[in-house]
Design a protein around this motif. Structure first.
Motif, mmCIF file in Angstrom:
data_model
loop_
_atom_site.group_PDB
_atom_site.id
_atom_site.type_symbol
_atom_site.label_atom_id
_atom_site.label_comp_id
_atom_site.label_asym_id
_atom_site.label_seq_id
_atom_site.Cartn_x
_atom_site.Cartn_y
_atom_site.Cartn_z
ATOM 1 N N ASP A 184 0.835 -1.209 0.000
ATOM 2 C CA ASP A 184 0.000 0.000 0.000
ATOM 3 C C ASP A 184 0.867 1.255 0.000
ATOM 4 O O ASP A 184 0.538 2.243 -0.673
ATOM 5 C CB ASP A 184 -0.923 0.008 1.220
ATOM 6 C CG ASP A 184 -2.080 -0.971 1.101
ATOM 7 O OD1 ASP A 184 -2.330 -1.473 -0.014
ATOM 8 O OD2 ASP A 184 -2.722 -1.238 2.134
ATOM 9 N N ALA A 185 1.966 1.229 0.740
ATOM 10 C CA ALA A 185 2.869 2.380 0.764
ATOM 11 C C ALA A 185 3.535 2.576 -0.594
ATOM 12 O O ALA A 185 3.695 3.713 -1.066
ATOM 13 C CB ALA A 185 3.924 2.194 1.850
ATOM 14 N N VAL A 186 3.920 1.482 -1.235
ATOM 15 C CA VAL A 186 4.519 1.563 -2.575
ATOM 16 C C VAL A 186 3.522 2.151 -3.569
ATOM 17 O O VAL A 186 3.874 3.014 -4.385
ATOM 18 C CB VAL A 186 4.991 0.173 -3.031
ATOM 19 C CG1 VAL A 186 5.414 0.202 -4.498
ATOM 20 C CG2 VAL A 186 6.144 -0.311 -2.162
ATOM 21 N N ALA A 229 1.445 9.299 -6.003
ATOM 22 C CA ALA A 229 1.808 10.682 -5.734
ATOM 23 C C ALA A 229 2.891 11.164 -6.683
ATOM 24 O O ALA A 229 2.853 12.302 -7.187
ATOM 25 C CB ALA A 229 2.270 10.822 -4.284
ATOM 26 N N ILE A 230 3.877 10.315 -6.949
ATOM 27 C CA ILE A 230 4.958 10.680 -7.867
ATOM 28 C C ILE A 230 4.418 10.894 -9.274
ATOM 29 O O ILE A 230 4.766 11.871 -9.949
ATOM 30 C CB ILE A 230 6.049 9.600 -7.834
ATOM 31 C CG1 ILE A 230 6.815 9.668 -6.502
ATOM 32 C CG2 ILE A 230 6.999 9.734 -9.025
ATOM 33 C CD1 ILE A 230 7.689 8.473 -6.223
ATOM 34 N N LEU A 282 15.368 0.048 0.046
ATOM 35 C CA LEU A 282 14.961 0.764 1.250
ATOM 36 C C LEU A 282 14.475 -0.191 2.327
ATOM 37 O O LEU A 282 13.957 -1.273 2.033
ATOM 38 C CB LEU A 282 13.823 1.748 0.929
ATOM 39 C CG LEU A 282 14.069 2.785 -0.180
ATOM 40 C CD1 LEU A 282 12.782 3.576 -0.427
ATOM 41 C CD2 LEU A 282 15.220 3.714 0.170
ATOM 42 N N GLU A 283 14.597 0.237 3.574
ATOM 43 C CA GLU A 283 13.969 -0.467 4.682
ATOM 44 C C GLU A 283 12.460 -0.191 4.642
ATOM 45 O O GLU A 283 12.025 0.830 4.085
ATOM 46 C CB GLU A 283 14.545 0.015 6.013
ATOM 47 C CG GLU A 283 16.020 -0.270 6.199
ATOM 48 C CD GLU A 283 16.321 -1.762 6.213
ATOM 49 O OE1 GLU A 283 15.477 -2.529 6.733
ATOM 50 O OE2 GLU A 283 17.386 -2.158 5.708
ATOM 51 N N PRO A 284 11.645 -1.067 5.235
ATOM 52 C CA PRO A 284 10.190 -0.835 5.218
ATOM 53 C C PRO A 284 9.798 0.551 5.735
ATOM 54 O O PRO A 284 8.922 1.209 5.148
ATOM 55 C CB PRO A 284 9.649 -1.949 6.116
ATOM 56 C CG PRO A 284 10.635 -3.068 5.925
ATOM 57 C CD PRO A 284 11.969 -2.396 5.807
ATOM 58 N N ALA A 285 10.433 1.011 6.794
ATOM 59 C CA ALA A 285 10.110 2.340 7.322
ATOM 60 C C ALA A 285 10.452 3.430 6.314
ATOM 61 O O ALA A 285 9.766 4.462 6.238
ATOM 62 C CB ALA A 285 10.850 2.583 8.630
ATOM 63 N N LEU A 327 8.991 7.431 2.144
ATOM 64 C CA LEU A 327 8.943 7.887 0.755
ATOM 65 C C LEU A 327 7.511 8.177 0.336
ATOM 66 O O LEU A 327 7.249 9.180 -0.335
ATOM 67 C CB LEU A 327 9.567 6.838 -0.164
ATOM 68 C CG LEU A 327 9.570 7.162 -1.661
ATOM 69 C CD1 LEU A 327 10.426 8.386 -1.960
ATOM 70 C CD2 LEU A 327 10.056 5.970 -2.484
ATOM 71 N N ALA A 328 6.588 7.319 0.735
ATOM 72 C CA ALA A 328 5.179 7.543 0.408
ATOM 73 C C ALA A 328 4.678 8.831 1.052
ATOM 74 O O ALA A 328 3.985 9.643 0.416
ATOM 75 C CB ALA A 328 4.337 6.357 0.862
ATOM 76 N N ARG A 329 5.020 9.041 2.310
ATOM 77 C CA ARG A 329 4.563 10.242 3.020
ATOM 78 C C ARG A 329 5.139 11.504 2.391
ATOM 79 O O ARG A 329 4.417 12.486 2.158
ATOM 80 C CB ARG A 329 4.965 10.161 4.494
ATOM 81 C CG ARG A 329 4.576 11.394 5.305
ATOM 82 C CD ARG A 329 4.961 11.260 6.760
ATOM 83 N NE ARG A 329 6.398 11.172 6.965
ATOM 84 C CZ ARG A 329 7.226 12.225 6.973
ATOM 85 N NH1 ARG A 329 6.743 13.454 6.746
ATOM 86 N NH2 ARG A 329 8.507 12.068 7.187
#
Length: 252
Positions: free
Chosen positions: A8-10, A16-17, A227-230, A235-237
């Motif tokens: 979901d974050a990806v 957004a990008i 990247l790490e999960p966090a 990046l999403a934020r």
């Protein structure tokens, strides 16, 4: 973080990008900058600018890489555009326009320096095979200032996801015009130069959905390899914050 939350974050970062770079690409100010740079037709400036990293290719080749445009019209715009400054010159103009747009409208966005740093990690770690526009754009030198650099990094990441997605559509046997109709419909089909009547592609809906899912899976693999999960969540934020800042700052 669950696998579902990570994907979901990806997806959020990718959306957004894509939207943020589209604000730049489609804005009248960008078209005006292309005209000022000598491109009488700003769409030819866009095609030559975005495709210029492919080098002195034929219009047919560039149309194949761009994938979702009607190829005859795209090839004609390429020929018109590269006649002005050549391929490399057009790419440099477009790159500088990207930087200036970010410099002008992302200055107050949250964490643009961190957004650029995270995106650069992804760009550096991603294999280039089958991704010609991504490969070309990641070779371009980034601006030194964070707002300009952030939008340039988002630009390269947009080409990354687009390349992954276009490859999936081709493998699934979904024609570009069918993809448009299954995605945003006839208005976008017309915007990308396709003539009516439009095939609706309805019989390929399941295939299209599978391609979207495969694209998201692959992008999750790419981001989590770098990247790490966090950091993916970050990046999403930050990408979402950048998009919000552009929407607030860019004149309509």
């Amino acid at each position: 973080m669950s696998d579902s939350d990570l994907q979901d974050a990806v997806i959020a970062a990718g959306s957004a990008i894509e939207q943020a770079v589209a604000v730049f690409m489609l804005h009248p100010e960008t078209y005006g900058g292309s005209v000022a740079a000598g491109f009488e037709n700003p769409l030819a400036g866009y095609v030559a600018g975005r495709g210029g990293v492919l080098g002195e290719a034929s219009g047919t080749t560039v149309a194949a890489v761009f994938a979702v445009f009607e190829p005859t019209g795209l090839a004609a715009m390429w020929d018109e555009g590269v006649a002005v400054r050549g391929a490399a010159g057009a790419a440099q103009v477009y790159w500088e326009q990207t930087a200036e747009f970010g410099r002008k409208y992302l200055g107050d966005a949250d964490g643009v320096d961190r957004l650029a740093a995270l995106g650069e990690k992804v760009i550096a770690a991603t294999p280039i095979a089958g991704l010609p526009l991504f490969a070309g754009w990641r070779e371009m030198a980034l601006a030194d200032d964070a707002p300009a650099r952030a939008l340039q990094v988002m630009f390269v990441l947009r080409e990354l996801r687009a390349g992954v997605h276009f490859g999936g559509l081709a493998l699934a046997g979904i024609a570009p015009i069918e993809a448009h109709m299954l995605n945003k419909g006839p208005r976008y089909a017309a915007m990308f130069g396709w003539p009516e009547p439009y095939p609706d592609g309805a019989d390929k809906r399941d295939r299209y959905d599978e391609v979207e899912q495969a694209t998201n899976r692959r992008m999750t693999e790419i981001l989590t390899a770098a990247l790490e999960p966090a950091e993916v969540t970050e990046l999403a934020r930050l990408s979402t914050a950048a998009l919000t800042s552009l929407k607030a700052n860019v004149p309509g």
